[in-house]
Design an enzyme around this catalytic site. Structure first.
Site, PDB file in Angstrom:
ATOM      1  N   GLY A   1       0.857  -1.364   0.137  1.00 31.71           N
ATOM      2  CA  GLY A   1       0.021  -0.042  -0.009  1.00 31.71           C
ATOM      3  C   GLY A   1       0.697   1.059  -0.050  1.00 31.71           C
TER       4      GLY A   1
ATOM      5  N   GLY B   1       0.967   4.138  -0.704  1.00 31.39           N
ATOM      6  CA  GLY B   1       0.387   5.588  -1.079  1.00 31.39           C
ATOM      7  C   GLY B   1       1.261   6.458  -0.253  1.00 31.39           C
ATOM      8  CB  ALA B   2       0.351   9.792   0.844  1.00 35.97           C
TER       9      ALA B   2
ATOM     10  N   GLY C   1       2.365   4.942   3.317  1.00 35.43           N
ATOM     11  CA  GLY C   1       3.284   3.957   3.209  1.00 35.43           C
ATOM     12  C   GLY C   1       4.524   4.374   2.603  1.00 35.43           C
TER      13      GLY C   1
ATOM     14  CG  ASN D   1      -7.825   6.365   8.883  1.00 34.33           C
ATOM     15  OD1 ASN D   1      -6.814   6.537   9.921  1.00 34.33           O
ATOM     16  ND2 ASN D   1      -7.672   7.089   7.695  1.00 34.33           N
TER      17      ASN D   1
ATOM     18  CE  LYS E   1      -5.692   8.728  13.389  1.00 29.26           C
ATOM     19  NZ  LYS E   1      -5.346   8.201  12.121  1.00 29.26           N
TER      20      LYS E   1
ATOM     21  CB  SER F   1      -8.147  11.524   5.429  1.00 35.05           C
ATOM     22  OG  SER F   1      -8.805  10.645   6.425  1.00 35.05           O
TER      23      SER F   1
END
Lengths: 312, 312
Positions: B8, B10-11, B13, B103, B184, B262
């Site tokens: 994964g 993405g940003a 990872g 998340n 969270k 996000s």
């Protein structure tokens, strides 16, 4: 026969005004957008109950041209309530009665502040009416009206019913205008609110999604609780039945199938939404009365934000 | 030093994987979109803590090319959870540990079903990281990570902390992964949810509108109630403090000023939103535990509808 001024000649005002004219009343329409079209070709009603045209209705560009009347039928959108006093006042003299066919809570109270409570009536329209081309109105379905008097005066209520005698409109009277208003909100708040906040969807999609369907029922029960507290605070005897309304409003909506609530249409077409009258005033009263209404409060806050976004 | 697979990329990872590589670990990135760019020019991190580049990181187009590792850092979006098993499995042998930096609630439980609970860790990233051009990541602000172990094993938690020793990342460990996840969520559910359903707005606008601000606080309190019931049901001793979290989450968000959660970014950019992990699973647990959570339930239903609309 009565002399009538229709203030707010959108779809609802044109339709009900045309029905009163058809029944023989002397009806004057305050027109803006549609003035030229109606002057040229009359007011054309396409109705599920049969089409008809008023070939040359009395139309005016200002309320002063109309002057005092027996009845003002005010069908402005609730978002235009601040303009109502100036638009209605020229048509009012000592004997004039005012019928507000508008959505939400608190509208009649505003008229009472301006013109005195004894002459103020509310009309709750259960109908699906759209504007078409200028000078045309499409009456798609339903059409009944519930009439109430702001002080629930029986003799006044009879006078209001008399206005509609002979008109092709199913009219009933309510012994409690406030109860009628809250009862209508048990549909408008959940279904107008969820249709908008869930993304601009039709009522069938609300009922098809378990979470939204449950939210609709929970919202109905909150509106009933708030309404009953408000009715008690106003000293009336009328009360709403949460179980009955939750069942009937959802069953009625199941039958309506693919329906676009008026506020959802406003939303997807980028028009101002009736947030204050339908959402904020009921939520405000609930909070003031100490009734816990999380769905009503959250929907009101979301609707306020969504409405503010389009005006900025 | 450990052999690490980043699944994964993405940003999130890429950023945390690059920090591990910078600290000397043997990090392998599973790449799709960015493969060619990274092969040509390396992985470039623009960070508030100083820019750096991995000139020739180990990249692969399939997990099988990477093969078994000591640590899998899985940073897939929660919307891709169903793909996670197939993507991660080729990197897992008997001694492999898996850290899910994702998340929402329930992600580690899925990994436990596939690979056994003893090796599963959760990472909660508190950060603002965006993808830039292919091969580029922008680390805007924050960046800390809370680590937990699915079975709250102290020795395992120490092993996870050891992985990050020497990396330029502020890492803390939580004695209760479930408590950390719920804590969270006391931010993500109200602020991601309201930012989307109120029309795609930034957090400052949520806090500036009294109705939305009140809804945020009420939602925080519901999440705490649901989280404490879930924690009690899991037999742990950890509990969340509603007053403290309501105050601190709102105060922290007041300080953040104009912030785009996000999920709100996903919403306005038309991407799938992490509805199941952030909204539906917490609401489902609350309902199963008999906790009354109207805000959580309504936000989950609205988010589901808004997310469904973009995929139809």
């Amino acid at each position: 026969m009565s002399r009538v001024a229709v203030i707010g000649a959108g779809a609802v005002g044109c339709y009900y005004g045309a029905r009163l004219a058809q029944a023989g009343h002397d009806v004057h329409f305050l027109m803006r957008r549609d003035y030229d079209a109606v002057a040229a070709q009359g007011l054309r009603i396409h109705s599920k109950d049969g089409d008809f045209t008023l070939p040359s209705p009395a139309i005016a560009r200002t309320s002063a041209e109309i002057g005092p009347v027996d009845w003002v039928l005010c069908a402005l959108k609730a978002t235009a309530i601040e303009e109502a006093q100036a638009l209605v006042a020229p048509c009012v003299d000592d004997h004039t009665r005012i019928l507000a066919v508008m959505n939400g809570l608190g509208v009649e109270d505003r008229f009472a502040q301006w013109f005195g409570a004894a002459r103020i009536f509310g009309g709750l329209a259960f109908t699906c009416i759209n504007r078409g081309e200028p000078g045309e109105v499409h009456h798609i379905d339903y059409g009944s009206v519930i009439l109430g008097h702001l002080e629930d005066d029986r003799a006044e209520l009879a006078a209001a019913a008399e206005l509609w005698r002979g008109a092709t409109v199913e009219v009933t009277t309510s012994p409690s205008l406030l109860a009628a208003r809250w009862q209508k909100l048990t549909w408008n708040i959940p279904f107008n609110g969820l249709a908008v906040t869930a993304g601009g969807i039709t009522t069938d999609r609300i009922l098809a999604q378990p979470g939204l369907r449950a939210a609709a029922e929970a919202t109905i029960r909150e509106v009933v609780a708030a309404g009953n507290a408000d009715l008690a605070a106003h000293g009336g005897a009328a009360r709403l039945d949460a179980d009955a309304l939750a069942a009937s409003m959802i069953a009625m909506t199941d039958v309506m199938a693919v329906y676009r609530p008026s506020t959802m249409i406003d939303f997807v077409e980028g028009r101002p939404m009736e947030v204050a009258a339908i959402f904020e005033e009921p939520a405000r009263r609930a909070a003031a009365l100490g009734v816990t209404t999380p769905h009503m409060a959250l929907l009101a806050a979301l609707m306020r934000s969504l409405d503010d976004l389009r005006s900025t």
